[in-house]
Design an enzyme around this catalytic site. Structure first.
Site, mmCIF file in Angstrom:
data_model
loop_
_atom_site.group_PDB
_atom_site.id
_atom_site.type_symbol
_atom_site.label_atom_id
_atom_site.label_comp_id
_atom_site.label_asym_id
_atom_site.label_seq_id
_atom_site.Cartn_x
_atom_site.Cartn_y
_atom_site.Cartn_z
ATOM 1 N N GLY A 1 0.932 -1.178 -0.078
ATOM 2 C CA GLY A 1 -0.197 -0.071 0.043
ATOM 3 C C GLY A 1 0.875 1.689 -0.245
ATOM 4 C CG ASN B 1 -0.777 3.779 -4.890
ATOM 5 O OD1 ASN B 1 -1.056 2.839 -3.416
ATOM 6 N ND2 ASN B 1 -1.576 4.615 -5.068
ATOM 7 N N GLY C 1 0.247 8.075 0.803
ATOM 8 C CA GLY C 1 0.071 8.255 2.098
ATOM 9 C C GLY C 1 1.663 8.030 3.000
ATOM 10 C CB ILE C 2 1.240 5.939 6.266
ATOM 11 C CG1 ILE C 2 0.819 6.741 7.140
ATOM 12 C CG2 ILE C 2 2.402 5.488 6.936
ATOM 13 C CD1 ILE C 2 0.039 6.616 8.167
ATOM 14 N N GLY C 3 2.207 4.911 3.442
ATOM 15 C CA GLY C 3 2.819 4.261 2.949
ATOM 16 C C GLY C 3 3.900 4.906 1.619
ATOM 17 C CE1 TYR D 1 -8.660 0.615 9.939
ATOM 18 C CE2 TYR D 1 -9.192 1.922 11.995
ATOM 19 C CZ TYR D 1 -8.781 1.727 10.672
ATOM 20 O OH TYR D 1 -7.169 1.920 10.731
#
Length: 331
Positions: A50, A52, A54-56, A204
């Site tokens: 994940g 591409n 944000g945090i990643g 979640y």
């Protein structure tokens, strides 16, 4: 007219003060940073799911800046390639690669691992970062509720399939991005797949609790191998993960709610700091089975310490992902 001007000046001054206070609060709320700039990762082989956005993406940026060879594992290869080009341009590190892997498909996970093992014979860090949050109920390719399937089951299979390389590369690390939401989570042993009742928030929270239970159980199974596994809470971060939360996406919230929430949200760069700390800090080489927040160890919720529940979840996860048999069996 002079009275109007005076009131206007006072109003603008007050507004400016509020904006200034908001910016100061925003800076304060960014939390701790991984300050060990002397720590390098030259030649280390790293997978980040994940990655591409944000945090990643910021995690990959931080690793690439330190010389790591990073595999960006994403569902959308076009978006991944756009981000990869940004990262290579910024870091001057050409050893950043895009690979397709859809964590909502166990077949896709197996296909990625098979391809990766033809390219590499080692793996120094696996960072399980990808996730979905509070989405409408939908199922993975194998019929698993999407949040449980992507946030836990997909990463469960991915990690287990890569354990041989991690052990060969020891000392190596697995980093699991969980959330403070695990403290509100409950593993519904009677309806794990949320078939009878689905609440986006509860699903979640269950998936994030599953992350911590998985981390603690895996750490026990890896004792003596030189492979460590730790979980973390990145903070409340302003990323695409919130795209399914109506309160953050409606016209109403854009004008009346988001400005008040904004100072309390971390940027993706700040959200990546604990991930980088857990992945890179030399002091954590032998630390395993722990949970971190703001670059420091934190206690987990009481339900996350339930070893019996962790073993039950592990057994169900093996069955549902076909980890041992190669054939998934969801029930």
């Amino acid at each position: 007219m002079s009275i109007f001007r005076s009131k206007l000046v006072l109003g603008l001054s007050a507004a400016g003060s509020l904006v200034g206070a908001g910016v100061l609060l925003k800076d304060y709320m960014q939390g701790a940073r991984f300050e060990r700039r002397d720590v390098r990762a030259d030649g280390k082989i790293v997978i980040v799911t994940g990655s591409n956005t944000g945090i990643g993406k910021e995690t990959v940026m931080g690793l690439a800046n330190r010389g790591a060879h990073v595999y960006m594992v994403c569902r959308d290869l076009n978006k991944c390639e756009e981000s990869r080009q940004d990262i290579v341009l910024e870091t001057k590190n050409p050893n950043v690669y895009c690979r397709e892997c859809d964590l909502s498909s166990l077949q896709s996970v197996r296909k990625f691992v098979k391809q990766f093992k033809t390219e590499q014979n080692r793996l120094d860090m696996l960072i399980n970062n990808a996730g979905v949050m509070r989405c409408p109920r939908s199922l993975t390719a194998e019929g698993i509720e999407l949040q449980l399937g992507v946030n836990h089951m997909g990463h469960f299979l991915l990690t287990n399939l890569l354990l041989d390389l991690l052990k060969l590369s020891a000392p190596s690390r697995v980093v699991v991005v969980s959330s403070i939401a695990h403290t509100r989570g409950k593993i519904n042993v009677e309806d794990l797949n949320s078939t009878n009742k689905y609440d986006p928030a509860e699903a979640y929270e269950q998936s994030k609790l599953a992350n911590v239970l998985f981390t603690r159980e895996l750490a026990k199974r890896l004792e003596g191998t030189g492979v460590t596994v730790n979980a973390l809470h990145p903070g409340i971060v302003d990323t695409e993960l919130m795209r399914h939360m109506g309160v953050f996406n409606s016209w109403f919230s854009s004008f009346l709610i988001k400005p008040f929430v904004w100072p309390f949200l971390k940027s993706p760069l700040s959200g990546a700091q604990t991930t980088l700390h857990v992945a890179l800090d030399p002091d954590l080489e032998k630390v395993s089975g722990q949970y971190f927040s703001d670059c420091a160890p934190k206690d987990v919720a009481q339900q996350a310490k339930d070893d019996r529940l962790a073993k039950w979840l592990w057994a169900v996860s093996e069955k549902w992902t076909g980890t041992l048999t190669g054939t998934a069996a969801v029930s």
